[in-house]
Each structure stands twice: as C-alpha cells, then as structure tokens.
Write a protein that holds these residues in place. Structure first.
Motif, PDB file in Angstrom:
ATOM      1  N   ASN A   1      14.178   5.955 -99.005  1.00  0.00           N
ATOM      2  CA  ASN A   1      13.326   4.335 -99.368  1.00  0.00           C
ATOM      3  C   ASN A   1      12.943   4.017-100.537  1.00  0.00           C
ATOM      4  OD1 ASN A   1      11.297   6.544 -97.661  1.00  0.00           O
ATOM      5  ND2 ASN A   1      10.334   7.895 -99.409  1.00  0.00           N
ATOM      6  N   THR A   6      11.918   0.180 -98.921  1.00  0.00           N
ATOM      7  CA  THR A   6      10.548   0.016 -99.266  1.00  0.00           C
ATOM      8  C   THR A   6      10.414  -2.316 -99.488  1.00  0.00           C
ATOM      9  OG1 THR A   6       9.126  -0.117-100.974  1.00  0.00           O
ATOM     10  CG2 THR A   6      11.173   0.217-101.737  1.00  0.00           C
ATOM     11  N   THR A   7       9.679  -2.485 -99.459  1.00  0.00           N
ATOM     12  CA  THR A   7       9.779  -4.227 -99.475  1.00  0.00           C
ATOM     13  C   THR A   7       9.247  -4.235-101.107  1.00  0.00           C
ATOM     14  OG1 THR A   7       7.137  -4.075 -99.329  1.00  0.00           O
ATOM     15  CG2 THR A   7       8.799  -4.670 -97.153  1.00  0.00           C
ATOM     16  N   ALA A   8       9.071  -3.387-102.158  1.00  0.00           N
ATOM     17  CA  ALA A   8       8.623  -3.832-102.989  1.00  0.00           C
ATOM     18  C   ALA A   8       9.658  -4.744-103.748  1.00  0.00           C
ATOM     19  CB  ALA A   8       7.967  -2.948-103.967  1.00  0.00           C
ATOM     20  N   LEU A   9      10.867  -3.435-103.290  1.00  0.00           N
ATOM     21  CA  LEU A   9      12.272  -3.937-104.428  1.00  0.00           C
ATOM     22  C   LEU A   9      12.649  -5.405-103.945  1.00  0.00           C
ATOM     23  CD1 LEU A   9      13.552   0.023-105.059  1.00  0.00           C
ATOM     24  CD2 LEU A   9      12.183  -1.363-106.625  1.00  0.00           C
ATOM     25  N   LEU A  49      11.679  -7.135-102.730  1.00  0.00           N
ATOM     26  CA  LEU A  49      10.150  -8.536-102.785  1.00  0.00           C
ATOM     27  C   LEU A  49      10.452  -9.049-104.250  1.00  0.00           C
ATOM     28  CD1 LEU A  49       7.666  -7.834-100.881  1.00  0.00           C
ATOM     29  CD2 LEU A  49       8.489  -9.840-100.363  1.00  0.00           C
ATOM     30  N   ALA A  50      10.646  -7.864-105.017  1.00  0.00           N
ATOM     31  CA  ALA A  50      11.210  -8.238-106.524  1.00  0.00           C
ATOM     32  C   ALA A  50      12.722  -8.819-106.458  1.00  0.00           C
ATOM     33  CB  ALA A  50      11.498  -7.045-107.454  1.00  0.00           C
ATOM     34  N   LEU A  66      14.863  -7.659 -96.762  1.00  0.00           N
ATOM     35  CA  LEU A  66      13.114  -7.725 -96.181  1.00  0.00           C
ATOM     36  C   LEU A  66      13.764  -7.542 -94.371  1.00  0.00           C
ATOM     37  CD1 LEU A  66      11.470 -10.292 -98.089  1.00  0.00           C
ATOM     38  CD2 LEU A  66      10.796  -7.635 -97.495  1.00  0.00           C
TER      39      LEU A  66
END
Length: 134
Positions: free
Chosen positions: A76, A80-83, A85-86, A107
């Motif tokens: 996970n 996850t796109t959050a990391l 994107l960060a 991504l």
C-alpha cells in the motif's frame, strides 16, 4: 399531510444510468496511466528509463513472503498515489526533473495496476483489495 411520492419503474420519467464503482475505479486507473505516460514523455523522459523503472513499485510485494499484514502495509505504501504525488510536487518545487519523471513513472504504474483491477490490499489476504470491495 404527506405529499411525497414514491418513484417506481412505471412512474420514472427518465432513466438515470448507474456506473458500478469497480468500473469507475478501473477507468480512473486507466486515465491516470494515460495521463502519466503523456506527462512523462512531454517532459522529455526516455522510454528506456520508463520501462526500466515501471515495475519498481512492485518491490513492495516482497514482504508478503514474511506475512500478509507486513506485505499489505508495504504494498500500500508503494501503491498509493499520495506518495507519488508528493514526490512529484517536491520535484516541481525544487525544479528536479528526475523527481518529477520518477513520480510520473510511479503514477503510471499505479494507474496500470488499478486499470487491471489490482487495488490497495487489506491485511487479511493478498486478493482482498479496495477494488474488490467496491
């Protein structure tokens, strides 16, 4: 006095299409995959680096050899796109093309997995994902 009416198929004046959440999640994945590839090559990324690094996030699968709980955690984190994107935002803020290109590869991988129906994992089983529960 209650003036509400109940809609039935016979009284419905138009049909509202309903898209299944699982289908929407897969279509979002496909869109993320396509947009990430377009962005990567628009920024001048090379095909060699793209294909060489594309499956790097799948190293998050290795801890499944220890346990499904640890494997789900690391999978996970890497899916996850959050990391991703960060990383892309940090690369943009610092003017770092390698970070932005790496984020776009990451991504694209996540989008590819989602389009194929692979989702974030629940700790009880590798096959139990957020997409299967949608």
């Amino acid at each position: 006095m209650n003036t509400t009416t109940t809609e039935t198929p016979a009284t419905r004046s138009f049909s509202t299409p309903v898209l299944a959440p699982r289908l929407l999640l897969r279509l979002e994945g496909l869109a993320l995959f396509a947009a990430s590839i377009a962005g990567y090559f628009a920024l001048g990324g090379s095909a060699g680096w793209f294909f060489g690094l594309f499956f790097l996030p799948d190293l998050g699968l290795l801890p499944y050899l220890a346990s499904s709980r640890v494997g789900a955690f690391t999978y996970n984190l890497t899916h996850t796109t959050a990391l991703a994107l960060a990383l892309g935002a940090l690369g943009f803020a610092l003017g770092s093309s390698p970070a932005m290109l790496g984020a776009l590869i990451w991504l694209a991988h996540i989008g590819f997995d989602r389009a194929l129906g692979y989702g974030l994992k629940h700790p009880d089983s590798f096959k139990n994902t957020h997409i299967q529960r949608a």
